[in-house]
Write an enzyme that holds these catalytic residues in place. Sequence first.
Site, short mmCIF file in Angstrom:
data_model
loop_
_atom_site.label_atom_id
_atom_site.label_comp_id
_atom_site.label_asym_id
_atom_site.label_seq_id
_atom_site.Cartn_x
_atom_site.Cartn_y
_atom_site.Cartn_z
N GLU A 282 0.85 -1.22 0.00
CA GLU A 282 0.00 0.00 0.00
C GLU A 282 0.87 1.25 0.00
OE1 GLU A 282 -3.18 -0.21 -0.65
OE2 GLU A 282 -2.88 -2.37 -0.63
N TRP A 285 1.77 1.85 -3.39
CA TRP A 285 0.74 2.56 -4.18
C TRP A 285 0.91 4.07 -4.04
CZ3 TRP A 285 -2.40 1.50 -8.05
CH2 TRP A 285 -2.81 0.19 -8.27
N TRP A 313 -20.61 12.32 -19.14
CA TRP A 313 -20.99 12.54 -17.74
C TRP A 313 -22.30 13.30 -17.67
CZ3 TRP A 313 -18.09 9.46 -15.16
CH2 TRP A 313 -16.73 9.30 -15.47
N ASN A 348 -10.65 3.22 3.46
CA ASN A 348 -10.29 2.99 2.05
C ASN A 348 -11.36 2.20 1.29
OD1 ASN A 348 -8.43 2.91 -0.28
ND2 ASN A 348 -8.44 0.72 0.17
N TRP A 366 -15.68 12.15 -12.36
CA TRP A 366 -14.81 11.86 -11.22
C TRP A 366 -14.14 13.11 -10.68
CZ3 TRP A 366 -9.66 13.14 -11.59
CH2 TRP A 366 -9.12 13.30 -12.87
N TRP A 389 -9.03 8.23 -7.79
CA TRP A 389 -10.30 8.54 -8.48
C TRP A 389 -10.26 8.00 -9.90
CZ3 TRP A 389 -15.11 9.90 -7.20
CH2 TRP A 389 -15.33 10.32 -5.89
P1 FAD Z 1 -3.38 2.04 5.32
O1 FAD Z 1 -4.21 0.95 4.77
O2 FAD Z 1 -2.85 1.85 6.69
O3 FAD Z 1 -2.19 2.26 4.28
C1 FAD Z 1 -0.93 2.82 4.68
C2 FAD Z 1 -0.58 3.99 3.80
O4 FAD Z 1 -0.42 3.57 2.45
C3 FAD Z 1 -1.66 5.07 3.76
O5 FAD Z 1 -1.56 5.91 4.88
C4 FAD Z 1 -1.34 5.76 2.44
O6 FAD Z 1 -0.25 6.66 2.58
C5 FAD Z 1 -0.88 4.59 1.58
N1 FAD Z 1 -2.01 4.06 0.81
C6 FAD Z 1 -2.92 3.14 1.19
N2 FAD Z 1 -3.79 2.89 0.19
C7 FAD Z 1 -3.42 3.67 -0.83
C8 FAD Z 1 -3.92 3.86 -2.14
N3 FAD Z 1 -4.97 3.20 -2.61
N4 FAD Z 1 -3.31 4.77 -2.94
C9 FAD Z 1 -2.23 5.47 -2.51
N5 FAD Z 1 -1.70 5.31 -1.28
C10 FAD Z 1 -2.29 4.43 -0.45
N6 FAD Z 1 -4.98 8.51 0.18
C11 FAD Z 1 -4.38 9.65 0.55
O7 FAD Z 1 -3.38 9.61 1.29
N7 FAD Z 1 -4.84 10.87 0.12
C12 FAD Z 1 -5.92 10.99 -0.69
O8 FAD Z 1 -6.29 12.10 -1.08
C13 FAD Z 1 -6.60 9.80 -1.08
N8 FAD Z 1 -7.71 9.85 -1.85
C14 FAD Z 1 -8.34 8.67 -2.21
C15 FAD Z 1 -9.47 8.73 -3.02
C16 FAD Z 1 -10.13 7.57 -3.39
C17 FAD Z 1 -11.33 7.64 -4.30
C18 FAD Z 1 -9.66 6.33 -2.93
C19 FAD Z 1 -10.36 5.06 -3.31
C20 FAD Z 1 -8.54 6.25 -2.13
C21 FAD Z 1 -7.86 7.42 -1.76
N9 FAD Z 1 -6.70 7.37 -0.95
C22 FAD Z 1 -6.07 8.54 -0.61
C23 FAD Z 1 -6.05 6.09 -0.61
C24 FAD Z 1 -6.49 5.43 0.70
O9 FAD Z 1 -7.89 5.38 0.79
C25 FAD Z 1 -5.94 6.12 1.94
O10 FAD Z 1 -4.55 6.32 1.81
C26 FAD Z 1 -6.19 5.25 3.18
O11 FAD Z 1 -7.57 5.04 3.35
C27 FAD Z 1 -5.62 5.92 4.39
O12 FAD Z 1 -5.88 5.15 5.53
P2 FAD Z 1 -4.68 4.41 6.29
O13 FAD Z 1 -3.60 5.40 6.55
O14 FAD Z 1 -5.29 3.68 7.43
O15 FAD Z 1 -4.22 3.39 5.18
#
Ligand code: FAD
Length: 487
Positions: A282, A285, A313, A348, A366, A389
């Site tokens: 993650e 990502w 859209w 997420n 989007w 997105w």
């Molecule tokens: P954890 O599951 O603990 O993951 C650890 C870290 O990995 C996160 O803190 C983040 O830095 C990174 N990460 C995890 N999932 C993703 C992912 N899919 N893409 C990129 N990095 C990821 N994340 C943001 O930080 N900022 C945003 O603006 C953002 N917008 C999003 C919009 C949409 C539509 C979606 C589906 C996801 C988005 N995310 C975004 C990704 C993700 O949802 C969040 O990073 C995550 O929910 C944060 O919670 P956590 O720190 O507990 O994640």
Amino acid sequence: MTTKAEADAAPVILWFRRDLRLADNPALNHAVATGRPVIPVYILDGAGDGRARGEASLWWLDKSLRALSAALSERGAPLVLRRGDSEGQIRRLISETGADTVFMNRLFEPYAWARDRDIAHALTDDGVECRGFNGSLMSPPGSVLTGAGGPYKVFTPFKNALLARAEPPPHTTGPRSIATVSGLDSDDIDAWGLHPRRPDWLGGFDWTPGEAAAVEALHAFTGGPLKTYSVGRDHPAEVGGSRLSAHLHWGELHPWRVIQAVRKAADEGRAPPAEADKFIAEIAWREFSAHLLHAFPQITDRAFRPEYDAFPWLDDNAGFTAWTRGLTGYPIVDAGMRQLWATGWMHNRVRMIVASFLVKDLLIDWRRGEAWFWDTLVDADLANNVQNWQWVAGSGADASPFFRIFNPTAQGERFDRSGDYVRRWVPELKALPPKWIHAPWAAPSEVLRDARVRLGHDYPRPIVDHAQARDRALAALKAIANSKYDD
Ligand code: FAD
């Protein structure tokens, strides 16, 4: 120890941006290593990341800056706060102090990247040394390339190349004391008004920004949810993830520190290695998003797959408003949107569900959803937000195909089986039994009566019928010229 000659030498400006920490901060370490006085500065530049920052983000920034400022003051070098155009403010500091060097950790978003490059060129022309470091990513954009020398467009080979190549730098705790220049003007952070008061819609935010809290959150994660991360992360009623996203966005932690802590937990048998690997994927990502945005700067506004720019859209303002307010009639969607509004964060799995609903059930662009998230998320991050997105919309690199349309009811039943997440954020449904909580419109009338739910009064009926919306979305997909997909 700093010698007299060093202390008398021209100071170094240390320009803080999204690296609001002392540990593992390469720009800070290099600045202190010069032995010269260091002037830490944060500049509130309205241009933000090329678009104004959202209110939730500014709320976080306010608290994170206060924490950084306190930590720097303890080390003898208070943070100088300035507001205005970045180059103008740096030049002002140079003329006030005679500084001849500016150190910063780089930002990789298109606007900030170009702005920093222009500032560095202009200052270098005037004899000021400017140095940028990588303080926010495991490996900077441009360093992980395909065999052909281009950027990766597919995640898994990118992740493999990243993990094979990127080396963690040694952990540094940050200096105990920092020599500085005293007597500089600094704005009063209260006067910046970063915490919106009228209306104080962020009153329910329950976060502690800042480096110390970030480290605590990391320990809490490695000592608990990491053990079952791969499953727990999908269940929004539980704390299954790290909740580190805003800490990472603002640079209160270096991603390598997070990865090393997770690896250590696995090495010491505190978490299964497979769980650590899933978590590190993650973080990868996050890296993928940053590298993609850097290589394809147009994706903030345009589809990565250009055929999606012709997507038909709908201009559905009523649908958009219902979505933002958590009044779509689909409980899991509404719970997510209300969690976002109340806390500045959303789980997420639920982000994916609400985004899919906006784009595919409502056929709303989007970019409107991305802008709403930008304003309301404490972790709003240009690269992550845009990339995710576009992933949901099917228009991104390595995206989920558009024809994979989430059924919000089935998603709710699968990932919030007990309905506890919905109960928490949609209290008007709290008395519904698990069997009906994700589809109240299908519940027998006596069940609704016992739960005191009058559909259309206490809670809306679905604003679209999912099955019909799905057919409509697939028909719209066919309308894209040269579409590569069919259903
Ligand atoms: P954890 O599951 O603990 O993951 C650890 C870290 O990995 C996160 O803190 C983040 O830095 C990174 N990460 C995890 N999932 C993703 C992912 N899919 N893409 C990129 N990095 C990821 N994340 C943001 O930080 N900022 C945003 O603006 C953002 N917008 C999003 C919009 C949409 C539509 C979606 C589906 C996801 C988005 N995310 C975004 C990704 C993700 O949802 C969040 O990073 C995550 O929910 C944060 O919670 P956590 O720190 O507990 O994640």
